[in-house]
Write a protein that holds these residues in place. Structure first.
Motif, PDB file in Angstrom:
ATOM      1  N   PHE A  69       0.832  -1.190   0.000  1.00  0.00           N
ATOM      2  CA  PHE A  69       0.000   0.000   0.000  1.00  0.00           C
ATOM      3  C   PHE A  69       0.875   1.250   0.000  1.00  0.00           C
ATOM      4  N   ILE A  70       0.280   2.361  -0.402  1.00  0.00           N
ATOM      5  CA  ILE A  70       0.961   3.651  -0.352  1.00  0.00           C
ATOM      6  C   ILE A  70       0.802   4.240   1.059  1.00  0.00           C
ATOM      7  N   TYR A  71       1.909   4.656   1.642  1.00  0.00           N
ATOM      8  CA  TYR A  71       1.898   5.359   2.924  1.00  0.00           C
ATOM      9  C   TYR A  71       2.551   6.725   2.739  1.00  0.00           C
ATOM     10  N   LYS A  76       6.105  12.317   2.459  1.00  0.00           N
ATOM     11  CA  LYS A  76       6.430  11.733   1.154  1.00  0.00           C
ATOM     12  C   LYS A  76       5.711  10.392   0.974  1.00  0.00           C
ATOM     13  N   GLU A  77       5.271  10.142  -0.264  1.00  0.00           N
ATOM     14  CA  GLU A  77       4.611   8.876  -0.563  1.00  0.00           C
ATOM     15  C   GLU A  77       5.635   7.759  -0.712  1.00  0.00           C
ATOM     16  N   ASN A  78       5.332   6.618  -0.097  1.00  0.00           N
ATOM     17  CA  ASN A  78       6.186   5.439  -0.167  1.00  0.00           C
ATOM     18  C   ASN A  78       5.322   4.212  -0.413  1.00  0.00           C
ATOM     19  N   LEU A  79       5.808   3.304  -1.262  1.00  0.00           N
ATOM     20  CA  LEU A  79       5.151   2.013  -1.405  1.00  0.00           C
ATOM     21  C   LEU A  79       5.667   1.121  -0.282  1.00  0.00           C
ATOM     22  N   VAL A  80       4.755   0.644   0.545  1.00  0.00           N
ATOM     23  CA  VAL A  80       5.112  -0.114   1.737  1.00  0.00           C
ATOM     24  C   VAL A  80       4.581  -1.543   1.617  1.00  0.00           C
ATOM     25  N   ALA A  81       5.447  -2.513   1.848  1.00  0.00           N
ATOM     26  CA  ALA A  81       5.045  -3.924   1.841  1.00  0.00           C
ATOM     27  C   ALA A  81       4.672  -4.346   3.250  1.00  0.00           C
ATOM     28  N   LEU A  82       3.524  -4.999   3.369  1.00  0.00           N
ATOM     29  CA  LEU A  82       3.054  -5.484   4.659  1.00  0.00           C
ATOM     30  C   LEU A  82       3.050  -7.014   4.665  1.00  0.00           C
ATOM     31  N   PRO A  83       4.074  -7.648   5.266  1.00  0.00           N
ATOM     32  CA  PRO A  83       4.024  -9.109   5.436  1.00  0.00           C
ATOM     33  C   PRO A  83       2.814  -9.465   6.290  1.00  0.00           C
ATOM     34  N   GLN A  84       1.945 -10.332   5.751  1.00  0.00           N
ATOM     35  CA  GLN A  84       0.687 -10.589   6.445  1.00  0.00           C
ATOM     36  C   GLN A  84       0.440 -12.063   6.736  1.00  0.00           C
ATOM     37  N   ASN A  85       0.886 -12.918   5.883  1.00  0.00           N
ATOM     38  CA  ASN A  85       0.660 -14.344   6.095  1.00  0.00           C
ATOM     39  C   ASN A  85       1.960 -15.092   5.810  1.00  0.00           C
ATOM     40  N   ASN A 109       9.841  -7.599  -3.716  1.00  0.00           N
ATOM     41  CA  ASN A 109       9.322  -6.270  -3.417  1.00  0.00           C
ATOM     42  C   ASN A 109      10.353  -5.173  -3.662  1.00  0.00           C
ATOM     43  N   LEU A 110      11.598  -5.427  -3.291  1.00  0.00           N
ATOM     44  CA  LEU A 110      12.634  -4.416  -3.461  1.00  0.00           C
ATOM     45  C   LEU A 110      13.078  -4.286  -4.915  1.00  0.00           C
ATOM     46  N   ASN A 111      13.255  -5.419  -5.571  1.00  0.00           N
ATOM     47  CA  ASN A 111      13.862  -5.406  -6.906  1.00  0.00           C
ATOM     48  C   ASN A 111      12.861  -5.287  -8.050  1.00  0.00           C
ATOM     49  N   THR A 112      11.613  -5.683  -7.813  1.00  0.00           N
ATOM     50  CA  THR A 112      10.612  -5.682  -8.885  1.00  0.00           C
ATOM     51  C   THR A 112       9.459  -4.723  -8.615  1.00  0.00           C
ATOM     52  N   ASN A 113       8.969  -4.730  -7.390  1.00  0.00           N
ATOM     53  CA  ASN A 113       7.769  -3.952  -7.084  1.00  0.00           C
ATOM     54  C   ASN A 113       8.047  -2.497  -6.725  1.00  0.00           C
ATOM     55  N   GLY A 114       9.293  -2.171  -6.415  1.00  0.00           N
ATOM     56  CA  GLY A 114       9.621  -0.790  -6.069  1.00  0.00           C
ATOM     57  C   GLY A 114       9.220  -0.385  -4.665  1.00  0.00           C
ATOM     58  N   VAL A 115       9.203  -1.350  -3.756  1.00  0.00           N
ATOM     59  CA  VAL A 115       8.842  -1.075  -2.365  1.00  0.00           C
ATOM     60  C   VAL A 115       9.944  -0.268  -1.685  1.00  0.00           C
ATOM     61  N   ASN A 116       9.533   0.680  -0.842  1.00  0.00           N
ATOM     62  CA  ASN A 116      10.484   1.538  -0.136  1.00  0.00           C
ATOM     63  C   ASN A 116      10.785   1.068   1.284  1.00  0.00           C
ATOM     64  N   LEU A 117       9.785   0.429   1.920  1.00  0.00           N
ATOM     65  CA  LEU A 117       9.982  -0.034   3.289  1.00  0.00           C
ATOM     66  C   LEU A 117       8.954  -1.102   3.624  1.00  0.00           C
ATOM     67  N   PHE A 118       9.133  -1.718   4.797  1.00  0.00           N
ATOM     68  CA  PHE A 118       8.292  -2.837   5.229  1.00  0.00           C
ATOM     69  C   PHE A 118       7.697  -2.514   6.593  1.00  0.00           C
ATOM     70  N   LEU A 119       6.425  -2.887   6.770  1.00  0.00           N
ATOM     71  CA  LEU A 119       5.723  -2.634   8.021  1.00  0.00           C
ATOM     72  C   LEU A 119       4.816  -3.823   8.305  1.00  0.00           C
ATOM     73  N   THR A 120       4.863  -4.334   9.524  1.00  0.00           N
ATOM     74  CA  THR A 120       4.048  -5.503   9.829  1.00  0.00           C
ATOM     75  C   THR A 120       3.619  -5.504  11.284  1.00  0.00           C
ATOM     76  N   SER A 121       2.582  -6.265  11.579  1.00  0.00           N
ATOM     77  CA  SER A 121       2.154  -6.530  12.955  1.00  0.00           C
ATOM     78  C   SER A 121       2.253  -8.031  13.156  1.00  0.00           C
ATOM     79  N   THR A 122       3.076  -8.448  14.113  1.00  0.00           N
ATOM     80  CA  THR A 122       3.392  -9.861  14.267  1.00  0.00           C
ATOM     81  C   THR A 122       2.859 -10.424  15.583  1.00  0.00           C
ATOM     82  N   GLY A 123       2.690 -11.755  15.596  1.00  0.00           N
ATOM     83  CA  GLY A 123       2.291 -12.455  16.806  1.00  0.00           C
ATOM     84  C   GLY A 123       3.498 -12.809  17.660  1.00  0.00           C
ATOM     85  N   ALA A 124       3.211 -13.441  18.798  1.00  0.00           N
ATOM     86  CA  ALA A 124       4.272 -13.750  19.763  1.00  0.00           C
ATOM     87  C   ALA A 124       5.339 -14.669  19.181  1.00  0.00           C
TER      88      ALA A 124
END
Length: 313
Positions: A69-71, A76-85, A109-124
């Motif tokens: 998603f865009i954040y 500044k706009e950044n394409l952000v990858a969210l590891p989810q599953n 994500n870095l080499n093809t999708n143009g992602v700028n950073l990664f953000l996730t919510s993780t379990g224990a």
């Protein structure tokens, strides 16, 4: 792509049935159905994702996905990858497959999708892996507010109405908070069009007869208590945030919900309500393209909504 008899490949629609079965049997996301897969990944407004599977003897034994998603970060706009599953079966645990799957998504994500950073919510279980192996840092998790039932709200004016059809949502300008996900009217319609209308309530909020925005509310049970969750808001002016939250509080009380839960909106809503505050209840983790960038990102207060999580389909 193969390693130690384990094959790695991109996930396609034909893989969803086996992934769903794998998730059910290994404590994974039970919502990983074909319908949700198509909606959540393939119809994402950014059209950006990364999805990989691991197979042993032709059977799917692991998978990793990100939805992107865009954040807006520091203006500044950044394409952000969210590891989810990310999940592996017991058959292949301890063989490095979890890490291999994750790094396949990161590389794409870095080499093809143009992602700028990664953000996730993780379990224990996965938090230590993301921190120690994948080199994430803890992001600033916004406080959770529990706005309690307020009897005075029973007498308060009803400055809202329920929207039955999500396609009726209209607002000329949509304001995006800094350090949050960028959203448009089309985004909101995509995000919540697949949500069961028995648990989703959409409020159109007005002030002095003028429409100022919308609130998306999710009905859930928390520890047996009927709870209302503020999943998202739409507004044109930052100054209207408090008014929309007040409308949600009034609606919550009039419908006799004991509590309304939301993330605190950083700096934008300082009003004191009949509420409790809880810190660091989620493991928000963040990663940039370098160690220095990751450190800088970890110090930025985030504006987050419950609808930004993938828990609500």
């Amino acid at each position: 792509m193969s390693n130690n008899n384990i094959d790695y490949a991109k996930i396609t629609e034909k893989d969803v049935a086996s992934i769903y079965e794998l998730a059910l049997n290994n404590g994974g996301n039970k919502n990983f159905t074909l319908k949700n897969f198509n909606h959540w990944y393939l119809r994402n407004p950014t059209s950006s994702n990364s999805m990989w599977k691991a197979s042993l003897n032709g059977n799917t034994e692991g998978y990793a996905t990100t939805n992107n998603f865009i954040y807006i970060i520091n203006g500044k706009e950044n394409l952000v990858a969210l590891p989810q599953n990310v999940l592996t079966s017991e058959k292949i645990r301890g063989k490095g497959v979890f890490g291999k799957l994750y790094y396949l998504t990161e590389e794409e994500n870095l080499n093809t999708n143009g992602v700028n950073l990664f953000l996730t919510s993780t379990g224990a279980m996965s938090t230590p892996i993301f921190l120690n192996k994948f080199e994430y840092l803890r992001a600033k998790c916004p406080d959770i507010l529990a706005i309690l039932l307020n009897p005075f709200n029973l007498l308060a004016a009803k400055r809202f109405k329920i929207i039955e059809d999500i396609n009726d949502i209209q607002l000329e300008n949509v304001y995006c908070l800094d350090n949050s996900r960028k959203k448009t009217i089309d985004y909101y319609k995509w995000r919540y069009s697949n949500c069961d209308n028995k648990i989703l309530k959409i409020l159109e909020v007005n002030d002095n007869g003028k429409k100022i925005g919308y609130a998306f509310l999710i009905i859930q049970k928390k520890r047996g208590i009927k709870t209302l969750i503020l999943a998202d808001m739409i507004f044109s002016n930052e100054s209207d945030i408090s008014k929309i939250i007040d409308a949600c509080s009034v609606y919550s009380t009039k419908k006799l919900f004991p509590v309304l839960i939301m993330f605190r909106i950083t700096l934008s809503d300082k009003k004191k309500r009949f509420q409790l505050s809880f810190k660091n209840k989620f493991n928000f983790l963040i990663k940039g393209k370098s160690e220095n960038e990751t450190q800088l990102l970890s110090e930025i207060p985030l504006n987050y909504y419950f609808g930004d999580l993938d828990y609500f389909w």
